[in-house]
Design a protein around this motif. Structure first.
Motif, PDB file in Angstrom:
ATOM      1  N   THR A  99       1.018  -1.662   0.057  1.00 19.36           N
ATOM      2  CA  THR A  99      -0.175  -0.029  -0.004  1.00 19.36           C
ATOM      3  C   THR A  99       1.028   1.500   0.153  1.00 19.36           C
ATOM      4  N   THR A 100       0.578   1.905  -0.351  1.00 23.28           N
ATOM      5  CA  THR A 100       1.212   3.360  -0.370  1.00 23.28           C
ATOM      6  C   THR A 100       0.244   5.005   0.037  1.00 23.28           C
ATOM      7  N   LYS A 101       1.095   6.058   0.326  1.00 22.16           N
ATOM      8  CA  LYS A 101       0.486   6.825   0.567  1.00 22.16           C
ATOM      9  C   LYS A 101      -1.504   7.095  -0.048  1.00 22.16           C
ATOM     10  N   ASP A 102      -1.281   7.416  -0.609  1.00 18.59           N
ATOM     11  CA  ASP A 102      -2.527   7.413  -1.047  1.00 18.59           C
ATOM     12  C   ASP A 102      -3.997   7.052  -2.116  1.00 18.59           C
ATOM     13  N   GLU A 103      -3.390   5.348  -1.757  1.00 16.76           N
ATOM     14  CA  GLU A 103      -4.178   4.992  -1.825  1.00 16.76           C
ATOM     15  C   GLU A 103      -5.459   4.834  -1.175  1.00 16.76           C
ATOM     16  N   GLU A 104      -5.964   4.117  -1.425  1.00 23.68           N
ATOM     17  CA  GLU A 104      -8.058   4.172  -0.388  1.00 23.68           C
ATOM     18  C   GLU A 104      -7.435   3.343  -0.090  1.00 23.68           C
ATOM     19  N   ARG A 105      -7.582   2.545   0.644  1.00 18.32           N
ATOM     20  CA  ARG A 105      -7.635   1.113   1.362  1.00 18.32           C
ATOM     21  C   ARG A 105      -8.917   0.542   1.047  1.00 18.32           C
ATOM     22  N   PRO A 106      -9.295  -0.508   0.793  1.00 25.51           N
ATOM     23  CA  PRO A 106     -10.711  -1.293   0.799  1.00 25.51           C
ATOM     24  C   PRO A 106     -11.392  -1.313   2.400  1.00 25.51           C
ATOM     25  N   GLN A 107     -12.586  -1.146   2.474  1.00 22.18           N
ATOM     26  CA  GLN A 107     -13.661  -1.495   3.912  1.00 22.18           C
ATOM     27  C   GLN A 107     -14.382  -2.933   3.854  1.00 22.18           C
ATOM     28  N   GLY A 108     -14.262  -3.518   2.037  1.00 26.38           N
ATOM     29  CA  GLY A 108     -15.569  -4.844   2.205  1.00 26.38           C
ATOM     30  C   GLY A 108     -15.828  -4.730   0.727  1.00 26.38           C
ATOM     31  N   MET A 109     -15.966  -6.261   0.854  1.00 25.87           N
ATOM     32  CA  MET A 109     -16.517  -6.702  -0.061  1.00 25.87           C
ATOM     33  C   MET A 109     -17.804  -6.428  -0.988  1.00 25.87           C
ATOM     34  N   PHE A 110     -17.754  -6.171  -2.170  1.00 28.86           N
ATOM     35  CA  PHE A 110     -19.327  -5.281  -2.773  1.00 28.86           C
ATOM     36  C   PHE A 110     -19.341  -7.020  -3.866  1.00 28.86           C
ATOM     37  N   ALA A 111     -20.713  -7.259  -3.540  1.00 25.50           N
ATOM     38  CA  ALA A 111     -20.745  -8.310  -5.103  1.00 25.50           C
ATOM     39  C   ALA A 111     -22.474  -7.843  -5.091  1.00 25.50           C
ATOM     40  N   VAL A 112     -22.160  -8.108  -6.653  1.00 18.70           N
ATOM     41  CA  VAL A 112     -23.167  -7.958  -7.378  1.00 18.70           C
ATOM     42  C   VAL A 112     -23.679  -9.621  -7.650  1.00 18.70           C
ATOM     43  N   HIS A 113     -25.305  -9.825  -7.066  1.00 13.33           N
ATOM     44  CA  HIS A 113     -26.094 -10.840  -7.621  1.00 13.33           C
ATOM     45  C   HIS A 113     -27.280 -10.380  -8.700  1.00 13.33           C
ATOM     46  N   LYS A 114     -27.329  -8.823  -8.528  1.00 14.47           N
ATOM     47  CA  LYS A 114     -28.653  -8.630 -10.057  1.00 14.47           C
ATOM     48  C   LYS A 114     -28.850  -7.427 -10.128  1.00 14.47           C
ATOM     49  N   LEU A 115     -28.543  -7.475 -11.359  1.00 16.35           N
ATOM     50  CA  LEU A 115     -28.629  -5.796 -12.216  1.00 16.35           C
ATOM     51  C   LEU A 115     -30.036  -5.800 -11.972  1.00 16.35           C
ATOM     52  N   PRO A 116     -30.417  -4.120 -12.431  1.00 19.02           N
ATOM     53  CA  PRO A 116     -31.746  -4.322 -12.909  1.00 19.02           C
ATOM     54  C   PRO A 116     -31.692  -4.246 -14.322  1.00 19.02           C
ATOM     55  N   ILE A 117     -32.441  -4.603 -15.280  1.00 18.58           N
ATOM     56  CA  ILE A 117     -32.506  -3.846 -16.850  1.00 18.58           C
ATOM     57  C   ILE A 117     -31.751  -4.739 -17.258  1.00 18.58           C
ATOM     58  N   PHE A 118     -31.304  -5.981 -17.096  1.00 19.87           N
ATOM     59  CA  PHE A 118     -29.925  -6.729 -17.484  1.00 19.87           C
ATOM     60  C   PHE A 118     -30.822  -7.864 -18.486  1.00 19.87           C
ATOM     61  N   HIS A 119     -30.935  -7.110 -19.880  1.00 16.41           N
ATOM     62  CA  HIS A 119     -32.214  -7.521 -20.414  1.00 16.41           C
ATOM     63  C   HIS A 119     -31.550  -8.648 -21.425  1.00 16.41           C
ATOM     64  N   GLU A 120     -32.025  -8.742 -22.982  1.00 15.53           N
ATOM     65  CA  GLU A 120     -31.703  -9.686 -23.670  1.00 15.53           C
ATOM     66  C   GLU A 120     -30.903  -9.106 -24.543  1.00 15.53           C
ATOM     67  N   LYS A 121     -30.465  -7.711 -24.769  1.00 14.35           N
ATOM     68  CA  LYS A 121     -29.945  -7.374 -25.072  1.00 14.35           C
ATOM     69  C   LYS A 121     -28.547  -7.133 -24.790  1.00 14.35           C
ATOM     70  N   GLY A 122     -28.262  -7.805 -23.261  1.00 10.89           N
ATOM     71  CA  GLY A 122     -26.753  -7.944 -23.081  1.00 10.89           C
ATOM     72  C   GLY A 122     -26.886  -6.068 -22.447  1.00 10.89           C
ATOM     73  N   GLY A 123     -25.918  -6.006 -21.811  1.00  8.55           N
ATOM     74  CA  GLY A 123     -25.154  -4.957 -20.498  1.00  8.55           C
ATOM     75  C   GLY A 123     -23.886  -4.199 -21.731  1.00  8.55           C
ATOM     76  N   GLY A 124     -23.736  -3.234 -21.095  1.00 12.45           N
ATOM     77  CA  GLY A 124     -22.049  -2.328 -22.112  1.00 12.45           C
ATOM     78  C   GLY A 124     -21.648  -1.967 -20.271  1.00 12.45           C
ATOM     79  N   GLY A 125     -20.815  -0.992 -21.224  1.00 14.02           N
ATOM     80  CA  GLY A 125     -20.325  -0.469 -19.800  1.00 14.02           C
ATOM     81  C   GLY A 125     -19.400  -1.222 -18.476  1.00 14.02           C
ATOM     82  N   GLY A 126     -19.797  -1.872 -17.219  1.00 13.88           N
ATOM     83  CA  GLY A 126     -18.875  -1.757 -16.353  1.00 13.88           C
ATOM     84  C   GLY A 126     -19.657  -3.386 -16.265  1.00 13.88           C
ATOM     85  N   ALA A 127     -20.039  -3.735 -16.968  1.00  9.79           N
ATOM     86  CA  ALA A 127     -21.091  -5.399 -17.144  1.00  9.79           C
ATOM     87  C   ALA A 127     -19.564  -6.344 -17.029  1.00  9.79           C
ATOM     88  N   GLU A 128     -18.503  -6.397 -17.281  1.00  7.35           N
ATOM     89  CA  GLU A 128     -17.338  -6.896 -17.740  1.00  7.35           C
ATOM     90  C   GLU A 128     -16.859  -6.246 -16.550  1.00  7.35           C
TER      91      GLU A 128
END
Length: 399
Positions: A317-346
């Motif tokens: 870790t460095t001085k300016d690095e932000e330390r994580p405080q917990g895990m973030f899990a994604v179980h379900k996304l809104p409007i993730f339809h047959e057209k697929g998602g983009g952006g942060g989905a990968e």
């Protein structure tokens, strides 16, 4: 033999029938007015609003915002209240944008603790210097590639065209930056509506019925351009709800009604709920049905204190690095339809962590720090934290 130009129509419809003719070419279209704090989705054009957290907006199935007419359930384990910070950012963004905010179960004390807008005037010159230095490190032909990634960590800005005579173009902020150490000054009027929870003593009626009736009445009586935000903190908590609220016939019926209300007003209403997993674990069938009736489901798992201290004192870790405080899990996304998602989905296939600081709630990829004796990995971590991951090592520069 008669000749005529082929680009001239044989007949032309009268001027009065242009409005009724669907094939007629329109002469002029005025821009469709959008409500403040909303913008169309880059995937399917549906209206979206901001959750008040830019990194959370970036992972919502590529819509770059919270789709209207949907709900998100945020689950948190332990005795911490990181989900409450997300609720406050969500409510504060609605107040700043002029939306109608409905808070369930809490009083005016909760509304007085909303974070205020951050003022970054003193750091503007310093940020400009850093941006200028970063641009000098990147080649001109690759400079545009990092604009999309940098937009995840910075507040989003959308362009709106002004309707006035002398106004050419106006920049409207889609997501503001808030400071948890400050308090938001609420405007004069009914910016926040507090919906109490009834505790039936004699009648076995559900305590959730007045909530849906209140929101339904506010939606029907408000102008069509008004955006509403429903905030439900600590759902089914014994400190706020009676014991009868945890019955499946009560809570599932409420979520069914809320889902129907969201579909009835697909361009005017969003809902954000939090659930304590310590009292209602995900292994219970009731919680699984609650997740099915919600459009999006996220889970916050804070690190124990000993694990957080080990990450803070790690050699990587460095001085300016932000330390994580917990895990973030994604179980379900809104409007993730047959057209697929983009952006942060990968990014959803990798482990993600969250960090809550004074001014922002950041969701990013999680990676373990390098070991104590691995000097090469430590140097690589320092270079990545400084933004110079592409800089060669000293041995590579020697001929």
């Amino acid at each position: 033999m008669a000749f005529r130009k082929r680009n001239i129509a044989l007949s032309r419809a009268p001027a009065d029938s242009d409005a009724s003719n669907p094939i007629a070419t329109p002469t002029h279209h005025s821009p469709v007015p959008t409500s403040p704090g909303t913008r169309p989705s880059p995937i399917d054009g549906r209206p979206t609003t901001s959750t008040g957290t830019p990194s959370l907006d970036s992972i919502l199935a590529g819509h770059a915002g919270f789709p209207l007419g949907t709900s998100i359930l945020i689950e948190e384990s332990g005795t911490t209240d990181y989900a409450g910070a997300l609720l406050r950012f969500y409510a504060a963004e609605g107040v700043v944008q002029g939306h109608k905010v409905h808070v369930v179960g809490t009083g005016e004390v909760w509304g007085r603790e909303l974070p205020g807008k951050s003022e970054e005037r003193g750091n503007s010159a310093r940020k400009e210097g850093k941006e200028r230095a970063e641009k000098m490190k990147i080649a001109w032909r690759y400079e545009g590639l990092g604009q999309f990634e940098s937009s995840r960590a910075s507040p989003s800005v959308s362009q709106t065209t002004g309707q006035g005579d002398g106004v050419a173009e106006e920049r409207q902020v889609f997501c503001h930056t808030f400071d948890l150490a400050k308090r938001l000054t609420l405007p004069v009027g009914t910016a926040i509506t507090y919906i109490p929870i009834t505790h039936p003593t004699t009648s076995p009626s559900s305590p959730f019925s007045p909530i849906l009736q209140n929101v339904q009445q506010q939606l029907s009586s408000s102008p069509p351009q008004t955006i509403h935000r429903l905030v439900i903190p600590s759902l089914l908590s014994p400190a706020l709800y009676p014991s009868s609220a945890s019955r499946p016939s009560a809570i599932l019926q409420f979520l069914h009604g809320l889902r129907a209300l969201l579909r009835q007003y697909p361009t005017r209403l969003t809902a954000l709920l939090t659930l304590p997993l310590t009292l209602y674990p995900r292994s219970a069938g009731l919680v699984r049905w609650m997740e099915i009736l919600s459009d999006g489901v996220f889970e916050l798992s804070p690190f124990p204190y000993s694990h957080a201290q080990a990450l803070a004192q790690s050699a990587g870790t460095t001085k300016d690095e932000e330390r994580p405080q917990g895990m973030f899990a994604v179980h379900k996304l809104p409007i993730f339809h047959e057209k697929g998602g983009g952006g942060g989905a990968e990014d959803l296939g990798e482990d993600m962590a969250f960090t809550l600081s004074r001014r922002k709630f950041v969701v990013a990829k999680f990676s373990l720090p390098p070991l104590e004796g691995d000097t090469e990995a430590q140097e690589q971590a320092v270079r990545e934290a400084a933004g110079g991951s592409a800089m060669p090592r000293k041995e590579e520069l020697e001929f």
